[in-house]
Design a protein around this motif. Structure first.
Motif, PDB file in Angstrom:
ATOM      1  N   LEU A  53       0.821  -1.214   0.000  1.00  0.00           N
ATOM      2  CA  LEU A  53       0.000   0.000   0.000  1.00  0.00           C
ATOM      3  C   LEU A  53       0.856   1.266   0.000  1.00  0.00           C
ATOM      4  O   LEU A  53       0.420   2.320   0.454  1.00  0.00           O
ATOM      5  CB  LEU A  53      -0.952   0.013   1.212  1.00  0.00           C
ATOM      6  N   GLU A  86      -5.737  -1.398  12.921  1.00  0.00           N
ATOM      7  CA  GLU A  86      -6.906  -0.941  12.170  1.00  0.00           C
ATOM      8  C   GLU A  86      -7.950  -0.448  13.165  1.00  0.00           C
ATOM      9  O   GLU A  86      -8.563  -1.228  13.895  1.00  0.00           O
ATOM     10  CB  GLU A  86      -7.481  -2.052  11.296  1.00  0.00           C
ATOM     11  N   GLY A 143      -4.615   2.020  10.064  1.00  0.00           N
ATOM     12  CA  GLY A 143      -5.769   1.874   9.185  1.00  0.00           C
ATOM     13  C   GLY A 143      -7.002   2.371   9.902  1.00  0.00           C
ATOM     14  O   GLY A 143      -7.059   2.346  11.128  1.00  0.00           O
ATOM     15  N   ASP A 173      -3.425   5.856   7.225  1.00  0.00           N
ATOM     16  CA  ASP A 173      -2.478   5.351   6.232  1.00  0.00           C
ATOM     17  C   ASP A 173      -3.207   4.534   5.175  1.00  0.00           C
ATOM     18  O   ASP A 173      -2.769   4.449   4.039  1.00  0.00           O
ATOM     19  CB  ASP A 173      -1.412   4.492   6.908  1.00  0.00           C
ATOM     20  N   TYR A 174      -4.305   3.899   5.592  1.00  0.00           N
ATOM     21  CA  TYR A 174      -5.204   3.232   4.648  1.00  0.00           C
ATOM     22  C   TYR A 174      -6.608   3.248   5.244  1.00  0.00           C
ATOM     23  O   TYR A 174      -6.786   3.403   6.455  1.00  0.00           O
ATOM     24  CB  TYR A 174      -4.745   1.811   4.303  1.00  0.00           C
ATOM     25  N   ASN A 204     -13.698   5.880  -3.381  1.00  0.00           N
ATOM     26  CA  ASN A 204     -12.358   5.859  -3.970  1.00  0.00           C
ATOM     27  C   ASN A 204     -11.961   7.250  -4.441  1.00  0.00           C
ATOM     28  O   ASN A 204     -10.791   7.642  -4.365  1.00  0.00           O
ATOM     29  CB  ASN A 204     -12.307   4.869  -5.125  1.00  0.00           C
ATOM     30  N   SER A 207     -11.426   9.451  -1.062  1.00  0.00           N
ATOM     31  CA  SER A 207     -10.317   9.097  -0.175  1.00  0.00           C
ATOM     32  C   SER A 207      -8.992   9.703  -0.615  1.00  0.00           C
ATOM     33  O   SER A 207      -8.008   9.675   0.129  1.00  0.00           O
ATOM     34  CB  SER A 207     -10.178   7.578  -0.069  1.00  0.00           C
ATOM     35  N   THR A 210      -5.205   8.329  -0.012  1.00  0.00           N
ATOM     36  CA  THR A 210      -5.236   7.245   0.977  1.00  0.00           C
ATOM     37  C   THR A 210      -5.746   5.958   0.333  1.00  0.00           C
ATOM     38  O   THR A 210      -6.849   5.946  -0.220  1.00  0.00           O
ATOM     39  CB  THR A 210      -6.144   7.619   2.167  1.00  0.00           C
ATOM     40  N   PRO A 211      -4.983   4.875   0.395  1.00  0.00           N
ATOM     41  CA  PRO A 211      -5.428   3.610  -0.210  1.00  0.00           C
ATOM     42  C   PRO A 211      -6.751   3.141   0.397  1.00  0.00           C
ATOM     43  O   PRO A 211      -6.941   3.204   1.621  1.00  0.00           O
ATOM     44  CB  PRO A 211      -4.295   2.633   0.124  1.00  0.00           C
ATOM     45  N   ALA A 238      -7.392  -0.412  -3.609  1.00  0.00           N
ATOM     46  CA  ALA A 238      -6.061  -0.904  -3.260  1.00  0.00           C
ATOM     47  C   ALA A 238      -6.074  -2.333  -2.757  1.00  0.00           C
ATOM     48  O   ALA A 238      -5.031  -2.994  -2.765  1.00  0.00           O
ATOM     49  CB  ALA A 238      -5.434   0.005  -2.206  1.00  0.00           C
ATOM     50  N   CYS A 292      -3.421  -5.729  -2.677  1.00  0.00           N
ATOM     51  CA  CYS A 292      -3.236  -6.020  -1.256  1.00  0.00           C
ATOM     52  C   CYS A 292      -4.427  -6.837  -0.728  1.00  0.00           C
ATOM     53  O   CYS A 292      -5.573  -6.414  -0.858  1.00  0.00           O
ATOM     54  CB  CYS A 292      -3.108  -4.723  -0.462  1.00  0.00           C
TER      55      CYS A 292
END
Length: 344
Positions: A53, A86, A143, A173-174, A204, A207, A210-211, A238, A292
């Motif tokens: 990612l 997460e 996450g 970060d994701y 998408n 965001s 950000t993945p 992602a 991922c």
């Protein structure tokens, strides 16, 4: 030592109370000044680093959503050896979740039934803590898992998810879109392709850099999983988080009366391991190698993590094992995984 403590004391406490006590201790680690000392003891071997990612993870093993619902213990969990945390599930509107009791141990099966119902103080409340955690020099990858507010009609879910996304995406970060919890009415219906596609396309876009990943249920048929995989690839997401908890109660050894008394909710822990691994195989067979895939469900040991990685997982998460193995769980997994990696 922890297993004795669990057997003699913690297993006799209400599960949510026991979780709360453990959570307080983890949250306090960075505040009482022993975090750096603990980190020296728990730091993953450099051989375990994973690039995914666009990020570097100190270990492929992290904490699944549900443990730190309000972004309060990110630093402490990182100091215990988890490569990523997460956070969540967070919703656009604060909500208390379902009535208690709502968390139940199935000790003979090393499983958990929960019907928490996305209890959290809301994305806006979590945002300042996410910002502070993001600025920390030594921290795990962060996450953020977002879900639908219970009071929002399913027909209006897209706007609700977007509201959460706007509050937390730049601080993560994701980002993970949770459309698979069994504890919010109507939520799993969002996994239908016609309903999911516009939601994922919009998120998408919202965001930004950000993945974005989507979290799916283990109870989907294999062809439904393949359909979502195709959508993920076509939408440019992602990755995929697989899986959430299951509604199945098959194969349990816990007394049927105990299971029935626990009632509705999602089952996690060891009983989910076989199906979670099956879903991972289904996904990996149809998605590009560079997508991922985060595997979750029934992971307890370093060997379990190694098995998921060998089956094609990019990263692996755990939750229920924390309850049965205690605060040094991540350290034990990382040490075993490093030995297996060297031997391999």
């Amino acid at each position: 030592m922890y297993r004795t403590l669990f057997s003699l004391f913690l297993s006799r406490l209400d599960p949510e109370v026991a979780h709360h006590l453990a959570f307080i201790a983890i949250r306090l680690l960075p505040r009482i000044g022993i975090g750096p000392l603990v980190r020296r003891f728990t730091r993953p071997d450099p051989s375990l680093r994973v690039n995914a990612l666009g990020l570097t993870f100190d270990s492929p093993f992290g904490v699944a959503a549900g443990f730190d619902k309000n972004a309060e213990a990110i630093a402490g969990l990182g100091q215990l050896g988890f490569g990523h945390v997460e956070v969540g599930t967070v919703t656009a509107r604060p909500q208390p979740g379902n009535p208690r009791p709502r968390l139940f141990r199935l000790i003979p099966d090393r499983g958990i039934i929960n019907r928490m119902g996305f209890n959290n103080r809301g994305a806006e409340d979590a945002a300042p803590r996410l910002a502070r955690a993001h600025r920390r020099r030594a921290r795990p990858v962060i996450g953020v898992n977002i879900g639908k507010s219970r009071v929002v009609d399913v027909a209006d879910a897209d706007d609700d998810y977007v509201a959460s996304c706007r509050m937390v995406a730049r601080l993560a970060d994701y980002l993970v879109v949770n459309v698979s919890s069994p504890n919010t009415p109507g939520l799993r219906g969002l996994q239908d392709r016609d309903r999911l596609q516009p939601l994922l396309e919009r998120l998408n876009s919202e965001s930004g850099e950000t993945p974005l990943l989507v979290k799916i249920a283990p109870d989907l048929a294999d062809d439904e999983i393949e359909n979502i995989c195709d959508l993920v690839v076509r939408t440019g997401l992602a990755g995929i988080v697989a899986t959430n908890t299951t509604l199945s109660r098959e194969g349990l050894t816990t007394d049927a009366g105990v299971v029935e008394a626990a009632g509705a909710g999602g089952l996690s822990g060891a009983p989910l391991a076989a199906r979670s691994l099956e879903v991972l195989h289904v996904i990996r067979a149809v998605v590009p190698e560079d997508l991922c895939v985060i595997s979750v469900g029934g992971v307890e040991t370093g060997a379990d993590v190694a098995e998921r990685l060998e089956a094609g997982a990019t990263l692996v998460q755990g939750y229920s094992g924390f309850i049965y193995e205690g605060p040094l769980w991540a350290r034990a997994i990382n040490r075993e995984l490093a030995r297996l990696t060297i031997a391999h």
